[in-house]
Write an enzyme that holds these catalytic residues in place. Structure first.
Site, PDB file in Angstrom:
ATOM      1  N   GLN A  93       0.167  10.683  -3.896  1.00  0.00           N
ATOM      2  CA  GLN A  93       1.496  10.884  -3.331  1.00  0.00           C
ATOM      3  C   GLN A  93       2.609  10.369  -4.245  1.00  0.00           C
ATOM      4  OE1 GLN A  93       1.353   8.953   0.502  1.00  0.00           O
ATOM      5  NE2 GLN A  93      -0.253  10.301   1.275  1.00  0.00           N
TER       6      GLN A  93
ATOM      7  N   HIS B  42       1.543   6.237   0.145  1.00  0.00           N
ATOM      8  CA  HIS B  42       2.550   5.552   0.965  1.00  0.00           C
ATOM      9  C   HIS B  42       3.612   4.832   0.139  1.00  0.00           C
ATOM     10  CE1 HIS B  42      -0.013   5.545   4.891  1.00  0.00           C
ATOM     11  NE2 HIS B  42      -0.071   6.695   4.236  1.00  0.00           N
TER      12      HIS B  42
END
Length: 248
Positions: A101, A169
Site C-alpha cells: 500500500q 496502513h
C-alpha cells in the site's frame, strides 16, 4: 471542528456537467429507501473517462484552469490537462518506498496556489541507511515550476515515528485548515494496533502542523508528559480519506 474519514478505493471521473469529481465505487445514485419522486430529483451523472494509462493513481489536486496533479503510487506525480493530456513524470519527487500500500499517496494544492504555487504531498518514506530499515508516512511541501515539469524547494515537514517494517496502513490523507495548519492522517501500520492507543508515537494518529512543519501551541497534547505534541487525536486504524465538515 469535524473531520470525516473515509476508507474506500476511489475512481477518477469527469461528469458530463463539466465538473471533475471523484466517484465512490459501489455507491448507487438512488437507494432502496428513496421514493420514486426523490430518486427522480437526483441529477443524472454519467461518468466519462478522462485519462488512461495511469499506474495506481491515488490522489488528485486541482491547480486551476481545469488542470490537475495526479499521484501514481509507484512514485510519479503527473500533470493532467483539461483535455486529458497526460504530462511526463514531474521531476523532484523524493524517493518513496513503493510496495504493498506504500508509495506516493496524497497531494493537495495550497489554498493560495495561484500566488505561491505550493503543494503538499505525503508518501511512504524509506528509512535511511543504518536506521534499522522500515518506512513511515512523511509529509512534504514543494513549489511547482511555472512549466509544471519540476518540484522546487522540496521540504520534508514531518516524518512519522517510529519507522516500521510494513507495507500496509500508511493513512496519508492531507487536509488544509482555514487557520493555515495542515492535518495529516497516519495509519497504525497494521501490525502494531496497540501503538495507536498511546501518545508516545505517531502510529494510528491524526497530527496537526503549521505549514512550515512546526507544532501549533494550541494542539491538545502540547506540554503533556510522554505525549508527542503534533498529535491531534489518536486511537485510529488507517484513515485513507479525510475532509473538513461543511461547518468548518
Amino acid at each position: 471542528m469535524r473531520l470525516f474519514f473515509l476508507q474506500r478505493k476511489f475512481f477518477l471521473y469527469v461528469a458530463r456537467m463539466g465538473l471533475a469529481c471523484l466517484g465512490l465505487a459501489g455507491i448507487p445514485t438512488a437507494t432502496s429507501a428513496q421514493t420514486p419522486a426523490t430518486a427522480a430529483m437526483q441529477p443524472e451523472i454519467q461518468p466519462e473517462i478522462l485519462v488512461k494509462g495511469l499506474e495506481h493513481p491515488w490522489a488528485l489536486a486541482f491547480i486551476g484552469d481545469g488542470r490537475m496533479l495526479v499521484t501514481e503510487r509507484p512514485g510519479r506525480l503527473r500533470l493532467v490537462q483539461p483535455d486529458g493530456a497526460l504530462g511526463p513524470s514531474i521531476a523532484g519527487v523524493p524517493k518513496v518506498d513503493a510496495g504493498g500500500q506504500g508509495g506516493l499517496l496524497d497531494v493537495v494544492a495550497d489554498s493560495d496556489f495561484a500566488r505561491n504555487r505550493t503543494i503538499y504531498f505525503c508518501y511512504a518514506e524509506p528509512a535511511g541507511s543504518g536506521a534499522g530499515g522500515g518506512n513511515s508516512t512523511a509529509l512534504a511541501s514543494a513549489r511547482l515550476s511555472q512549466d509544471g515539469r519540476q518540484l522546487k524547494q522540496v521540504k520534508v515537514l514531518f516524518s512519522q515515528r517510529p519507522k516500521v517494517r510494513s507495507s500496509a496502513h500508511f493513512g496519508c490523507r492531507i487536509v488544509e485548515n482555514a487557520d493555515n495548519t495542515l492535518f495529516l492522517t497516519l495509519g497504525e501500520r497494521f501490525s502494531r494496533p496497540q501503538d495507536a492507543q498511546t501518545l508516545d508515537n505517531h502510529l494510528g494518529k491524526l497530527v496537526r502542523l503549521r505549514k512550515d512543519g512546526s507544532v501549533p501551541q494550541d494542539n491538545p497534547f502540547v506540554g503533556k508528559k510522554g505525549a508527542l505534541p503534533e498529535i491531534w487525536s489518536y486511537g485510529h486504524r488507517n484513515m485513507q480519506g479525510a475532509t473538513l465538515g461543511p461547518d468548518g
